[in-house]
Design a protein around this motif. Structure first.
Motif, PDB file in Angstrom:
ATOM      1  N   GLN A  15      67.465  24.394  69.559  1.00  8.08           N
ATOM      2  CA  GLN A  15      67.792  24.240  67.682  1.00  8.08           C
ATOM      3  C   GLN A  15      68.740  22.600  67.453  1.00  8.08           C
ATOM      4  O   GLN A  15      68.604  22.953  66.375  1.00  8.08           O
ATOM      5  N   CYS A  17      69.677  19.385  66.665  1.00  2.00           N
ATOM      6  CA  CYS A  17      69.466  18.476  65.858  1.00  2.00           C
ATOM      7  C   CYS A  17      69.475  17.018  67.137  1.00  2.00           C
ATOM      8  O   CYS A  17      70.651  16.710  67.533  1.00  2.00           O
ATOM      9  N   TRP A  41      67.903  13.816  59.405  1.00  2.00           N
ATOM     10  CA  TRP A  41      67.033  14.846  59.809  1.00  2.00           C
ATOM     11  C   TRP A  41      66.898  16.602  59.752  1.00  2.00           C
ATOM     12  O   TRP A  41      66.061  17.240  59.278  1.00  2.00           O
ATOM     13  N   CYS A  42      68.379  15.906  59.677  1.00  2.26           N
ATOM     14  CA  CYS A  42      68.498  18.421  59.711  1.00  2.26           C
ATOM     15  C   CYS A  42      69.966  18.072  57.888  1.00  2.26           C
ATOM     16  O   CYS A  42      70.437  19.500  58.049  1.00  2.26           O
ATOM     17  N   ARG A  47      71.319  20.926  62.669  1.00  2.21           N
ATOM     18  CA  ARG A  47      70.453  22.334  63.512  1.00  2.21           C
ATOM     19  C   ARG A  47      69.105  21.365  63.060  1.00  2.21           C
ATOM     20  O   ARG A  47      68.599  21.070  62.561  1.00  2.21           O
ATOM     21  N   PHE A  48      68.186  21.496  64.184  1.00  2.00           N
ATOM     22  CA  PHE A  48      66.315  20.763  64.413  1.00  2.00           C
ATOM     23  C   PHE A  48      65.730  22.166  63.901  1.00  2.00           C
ATOM     24  O   PHE A  48      65.351  22.784  63.206  1.00  2.00           O
ATOM     25  N   HIS A  49      64.819  20.438  62.477  1.00  2.00           N
ATOM     26  CA  HIS A  49      64.039  21.535  61.849  1.00  2.00           C
ATOM     27  C   HIS A  49      63.042  21.408  61.967  1.00  2.00           C
ATOM     28  O   HIS A  49      62.298  19.553  61.257  1.00  2.00           O
ATOM     29  N   ARG A  52      60.065  18.988  58.824  1.00  2.00           N
ATOM     30  CA  ARG A  52      61.348  18.133  58.285  1.00  2.00           C
ATOM     31  C   ARG A  52      61.493  16.772  58.307  1.00  2.00           C
ATOM     32  O   ARG A  52      60.861  16.128  59.107  1.00  2.00           O
TER      33      ARG A  52
END
Ligand code: ZN
Length: 66
Positions: A15, A17, A41-42, A47-49, A52
């Protein structure tokens, strides 16, 4: 041993980034001197999306899997 149940405590946090390592900030060299900017990026939340697009900051549109 591998098991079907995991606490997730010691696992790699997917989760987070990666480019900003969860800090929500990255160093940008644009404009001359390096400076800290919100991670594209987030969006700055660290957090990792999935899906995206860092270039636009928008979700990549994908065809509905119908
Ligand atoms: Zn980030």
């Amino acid at each position: 041993m591998l098991g079907s149940v995991s606490t997730g405590a010691a696992e790699y946090d997917r989760q987070t980034c990666t480019p900003c390592r969860g800090t929500g900030k990255v160093i940008s060299g644009k404009g001359g001197s390096p400076h800290q900017v919100s991670c594209p990026w987030c969006g700055g939340d660290g957090r990792f999306h999935p899906g995206r697009d860092a270039q636009t900051g928008e979700q990549i549109r994908s065809a509905p899997a119908d």
